[in-house]
Design an enzyme around this catalytic site. Structure first.
Site, PDB file in Angstrom:
ATOM      1  N   SER A   1     -18.003 -34.206  -7.645  1.00  0.00           N
ATOM      2  CA  SER A   1     -18.474 -34.649  -6.435  1.00  0.00           C
ATOM      3  C   SER A   1     -18.549 -36.088  -6.354  1.00  0.00           C
ATOM      4  CB  SER A   1     -19.870 -34.128  -5.919  1.00  0.00           C
ATOM      5  OG  SER A   1     -20.056 -32.605  -5.795  1.00  0.00           O
ATOM      6  N   ARG A   2     -18.872 -36.663  -5.005  1.00  0.00           N
ATOM      7  CA  ARG A   2     -18.533 -38.069  -4.960  1.00  0.00           C
ATOM      8  C   ARG A   2     -19.587 -38.714  -5.802  1.00  0.00           C
ATOM      9  NH1 ARG A   2     -18.631 -38.232   1.450  1.00  0.00           N
ATOM     10  NH2 ARG A   2     -20.383 -36.576   0.867  1.00  0.00           N
TER      11      ARG A   2
ATOM     12  N   ARG B   1     -12.093 -25.014   2.785  1.00  0.00           N
ATOM     13  CA  ARG B   1     -11.001 -25.554   4.073  1.00  0.00           C
ATOM     14  C   ARG B   1      -9.846 -25.525   3.331  1.00  0.00           C
ATOM     15  NH1 ARG B   1     -14.552 -24.049   6.875  1.00  0.00           N
ATOM     16  NH2 ARG B   1     -15.722 -24.770   8.503  1.00  0.00           N
TER      17      ARG B   1
ATOM     18  N   HIS C   1     -10.436 -15.643   5.706  1.00  0.00           N
ATOM     19  CA  HIS C   1     -11.417 -16.438   6.224  1.00  0.00           C
ATOM     20  C   HIS C   1     -12.702 -15.773   6.415  1.00  0.00           C
ATOM     21  CE1 HIS C   1     -12.847 -20.932   7.882  1.00  0.00           C
ATOM     22  NE2 HIS C   1     -13.833 -20.394   7.183  1.00  0.00           N
TER      23      HIS C   1
ATOM     24  N   GLU D   1      -5.129 -21.786   9.960  1.00  0.00           N
ATOM     25  CA  GLU D   1      -5.529 -20.638  10.059  1.00  0.00           C
ATOM     26  C   GLU D   1      -5.351 -20.079  11.550  1.00  0.00           C
ATOM     27  OE1 GLU D   1      -9.355 -20.406   8.810  1.00  0.00           O
ATOM     28  OE2 GLU D   1      -8.989 -20.922   6.852  1.00  0.00           O
TER      29      GLU D   1
ATOM     30  N   ILE E   1     -12.644 -21.448  -1.124  1.00  0.00           N
ATOM     31  CA  ILE E   1     -13.576 -20.979   0.054  1.00  0.00           C
ATOM     32  C   ILE E   1     -13.961 -22.293   0.895  1.00  0.00           C
ATOM     33  CG2 ILE E   1     -14.497 -18.854  -1.244  1.00  0.00           C
ATOM     34  CD1 ILE E   1     -16.493 -22.171  -0.979  1.00  0.00           C
TER      35      ILE E   1
ATOM     36  N   ILE F   1     -23.185 -24.389  -1.447  1.00  0.00           N
ATOM     37  CA  ILE F   1     -22.383 -23.256  -1.661  1.00  0.00           C
ATOM     38  C   ILE F   1     -21.919 -23.220  -3.317  1.00  0.00           C
ATOM     39  CG2 ILE F   1     -20.418 -21.991  -1.407  1.00  0.00           C
ATOM     40  CD1 ILE F   1     -20.622 -22.725   1.603  1.00  0.00           C
TER      41      ILE F   1
ATOM     42  N   LEU G   1     -20.072 -29.964  -5.588  1.00  0.00           N
ATOM     43  CA  LEU G   1     -21.440 -29.253  -6.060  1.00  0.00           C
ATOM     44  C   LEU G   1     -22.345 -29.142  -4.958  1.00  0.00           C
ATOM     45  CD1 LEU G   1     -22.102 -27.352  -8.420  1.00  0.00           C
ATOM     46  CD2 LEU G   1     -23.577 -29.467  -9.298  1.00  0.00           C
ATOM     47  N   GLY G   2     -22.071 -28.808  -3.677  1.00  0.00           N
ATOM     48  CA  GLY G   2     -23.164 -28.875  -2.652  1.00  0.00           C
ATOM     49  C   GLY G   2     -24.037 -27.230  -2.636  1.00  0.00           C
TER      50      GLY G   2
HETATM   51  P1  NAP Z   1     -22.678 -29.012   1.343  1.00  0.00           P
HETATM   52  O1  NAP Z   1     -23.938 -28.707   0.881  1.00  0.00           O
HETATM   53  O2  NAP Z   1     -22.691 -30.384   2.308  1.00  0.00           O
HETATM   54  O3  NAP Z   1     -21.877 -29.387   0.076  1.00  0.00           O
HETATM   55  C1  NAP Z   1     -20.291 -29.975   0.195  1.00  0.00           C
HETATM   56  C2  NAP Z   1     -20.022 -30.561  -0.877  1.00  0.00           C
HETATM   57  O4  NAP Z   1     -18.893 -31.330  -0.766  1.00  0.00           O
HETATM   58  C3  NAP Z   1     -21.036 -31.731  -1.293  1.00  0.00           C
HETATM   59  O5  NAP Z   1     -21.658 -31.487  -2.811  1.00  0.00           O
HETATM   60  C4  NAP Z   1     -20.344 -33.219  -1.464  1.00  0.00           C
HETATM   61  O6  NAP Z   1     -20.803 -33.738  -2.489  1.00  0.00           O
HETATM   62  C5  NAP Z   1     -18.955 -32.617  -1.601  1.00  0.00           C
HETATM   63  N1  NAP Z   1     -17.955 -33.535  -1.155  1.00  0.00           N
HETATM   64  C6  NAP Z   1     -17.980 -33.972   0.154  1.00  0.00           C
HETATM   65  N2  NAP Z   1     -16.737 -35.136   0.177  1.00  0.00           N
HETATM   66  C7  NAP Z   1     -16.302 -34.933  -1.123  1.00  0.00           C
HETATM   67  C8  NAP Z   1     -15.278 -35.784  -1.763  1.00  0.00           C
HETATM   68  N3  NAP Z   1     -14.501 -36.472  -1.076  1.00  0.00           N
HETATM   69  N4  NAP Z   1     -15.065 -35.433  -2.986  1.00  0.00           N
HETATM   70  C9  NAP Z   1     -15.748 -34.513  -3.726  1.00  0.00           C
HETATM   71  N5  NAP Z   1     -16.611 -33.782  -3.174  1.00  0.00           N
HETATM   72  C10 NAP Z   1     -16.965 -34.245  -1.949  1.00  0.00           C
HETATM   73  O7  NAP Z   1     -22.019 -27.952   2.374  1.00  0.00           O
HETATM   74  P2  NAP Z   1     -22.017 -26.544   1.936  1.00  0.00           P
HETATM   75  O8  NAP Z   1     -23.075 -25.825   2.680  1.00  0.00           O
HETATM   76  O9  NAP Z   1     -22.029 -26.159   0.403  1.00  0.00           O
HETATM   77  O10 NAP Z   1     -20.530 -25.933   2.445  1.00  0.00           O
HETATM   78  C11 NAP Z   1     -19.378 -26.679   1.832  1.00  0.00           C
HETATM   79  C12 NAP Z   1     -18.123 -26.253   2.810  1.00  0.00           C
HETATM   80  O11 NAP Z   1     -17.658 -24.577   2.412  1.00  0.00           O
HETATM   81  C13 NAP Z   1     -18.223 -26.512   4.123  1.00  0.00           C
HETATM   82  O12 NAP Z   1     -18.207 -27.997   4.365  1.00  0.00           O
HETATM   83  C14 NAP Z   1     -17.154 -25.577   4.624  1.00  0.00           C
HETATM   84  O13 NAP Z   1     -16.038 -26.218   4.891  1.00  0.00           O
HETATM   85  C15 NAP Z   1     -17.070 -24.411   3.705  1.00  0.00           C
HETATM   86  N6  NAP Z   1     -17.518 -23.323   4.402  1.00  0.00           N
HETATM   87  C16 NAP Z   1     -16.408 -22.330   4.094  1.00  0.00           C
HETATM   88  C17 NAP Z   1     -16.946 -20.847   4.758  1.00  0.00           C
HETATM   89  C18 NAP Z   1     -15.951 -19.817   4.383  1.00  0.00           C
HETATM   90  O14 NAP Z   1     -16.035 -18.775   5.360  1.00  0.00           O
HETATM   91  N7  NAP Z   1     -15.060 -19.640   3.590  1.00  0.00           N
HETATM   92  C19 NAP Z   1     -18.240 -20.422   5.140  1.00  0.00           C
HETATM   93  C20 NAP Z   1     -19.103 -21.611   5.130  1.00  0.00           C
HETATM   94  C21 NAP Z   1     -18.809 -22.923   4.562  1.00  0.00           C
HETATM   95  P3  NAP Z   1     -21.150 -35.276  -2.666  1.00  0.00           P
HETATM   96  O15 NAP Z   1     -21.615 -35.635  -1.263  1.00  0.00           O
HETATM   97  O16 NAP Z   1     -21.888 -35.782  -3.761  1.00  0.00           O
HETATM   98  O17 NAP Z   1     -19.681 -35.961  -2.754  1.00  0.00           O
END
Ligand code: NAP
Length: 319
Positions: A181-182, A239, A286, A268, A237, A162, A159-160
């Protein structure tokens, strides 16, 4: 090399085919160096590796372990994209190399893509279009009934930024939001689950929005897929690495889960034949952040980080 000494354009290295607007500025304004393809890479790195002070890369092709080792005077990494799992973050941290990414500006478009996949997968819209184009409707057949998308229990894994944007959109569909989330995010008001398995057990649809990288590799494994269940769906959406892809294919083939909507894959642009041949899977190339407007914003933010580092050694959006 002291980082007070001005940085020349040829001390900037473009790694991989970054966004065209960014590449244009790197080429025309800075005359930056471009990392050659594999065959010429070693010679290039032997000759100029120690001159490179800034690397500009993308979420798809980052500064991996070997490349970073060949750049002994690297001071900063500027990443186009919010995900930076293609870069050896542990080595960068160990060496004190700061890194920037492009958060926030892409959140809405990626969340929109997740909602598109959610509706498409549960209501089988791509499958229905194939049915129409094949002439089956005109021939008098009825398309199969699908699954209600409104009012479901949806689990957000990660729950970041996105993940939260996906959750707010789903509230408009009357969905009940759960997450893992963690750490719990109590201010969200959503139901927290201590593990991915517990989240999958409690919900109808699991949406993967967690960061990629070694910590989350294979987080959605056979056990989590079993917990999603034969009436449950997975949307990814984030990785490809976050889901055990072979286990996902088996689960889809054997009816362990009902269907999946995927924007990202383990290797990919390769998509395994096991996924391509299934009708209960929606496959996208993607494209989460891939709109004209968002890619322009990402390019501006990438260049703002570069210019800021060049001017006073700070980053606008450090990770
Ligand atoms: P973000 O704000 O950093 O959110 C990432 C989330 O992952 C955080 O809530 C974190 O929560 C959680 N997380 C990290 N490690 C974890 C674990 N071991 N277990 C459970 N949850 C975990 O990043 P964002 O901006 O939302 O982006 C999220 C991801 O979307 C990116 O890292 C990227 O890989 C992907 N993305 C994909 C596209 C696409 O084109 N499909 C585009 C942009 C981004 P905690 O810290 O509380 O664990």
């Amino acid at each position: 090399m002291s980082n007070k000494i001005p940085i020349a354009g040829d001390q900037i290295l473009r790694v991989g085919p970054v966004n065209p607007a960014v590449a244009h500025v790197l080429d025309d304004e800075f005359n930056a160096r471009v990392l050659p393809l594999a065959e010429q890479r070693q010679k290039f790195l032997n000759e100029v590796g120690d001159q490179i002070r800034i690397a500009v890369c993308s979420g798809k092709i980052g500064v991996d372990s070997e490349l970073m080792q060949a750049l002994p005077n690297l001071e900063a990494i500027i990443n186009f994209g919010v995900g930076y799992d293609a870069t050896d973050v542990a080595q960068a941290q160990e060496r004190g190399i700061p890194m920037s990414n492009t958060p926030d500006v892409l959140t809405d478009c990626v969340a929109d893509t997740a909602l598109g996949l959610y509706l498409n997968t549960l209501r089988r819209l791509s499958d229905a279009e194939r049915f129409v184009r094949a002439g089956s409707w005109a021939a008098g057949e009825n398309f199969k009934l699908t699954t209600r998308a409104s009012g479901r229990k949806v689990g957000i894994l990660g729950l970041g930024r996105i993940g939260q944007a996906i959750a707010s959109r789903l509230l408009g569909f009357g969905c009940e939001i759960h997450y893992h989330s963690r750490a719990p995010k109590n201010s969200s008001g959503f139901a927290y689950h201590a593990s991915a398995v517990e989240l999958a057990e409690a919900t109808d649809v699991l949406i993967v929005a967690a960061a990629g990288g070694p910590e989350t590799a294979g987080l959605v494994d056979a056990e989590v897929l079993k917990a999603v269940g034969p009436d449950g769906f997975i949307i990814n959406i984030a990785r490809g690495s976050v889901i055990d892809e072979p286990a996902l294919i088996k689960a889809l083939q054997r009816g362990v889960i009902a269907g999946a909507g995927l924007d990202v894959f383990a290797h990919e642009p390769h998509i395994p034949a096991g996924l391509l041949e299934l009708d209960n899977v929606v496959l996208l190339p993607h494209l989460g952040s891939g709109t004209v407007e968002t890619r322009a914003d990402m390019a501006s933010l990438t260049l703002a980080n570069l210019r800021s580092y060049l001017a006073d050694r700070t980053l606008v959006t450090p990770i």
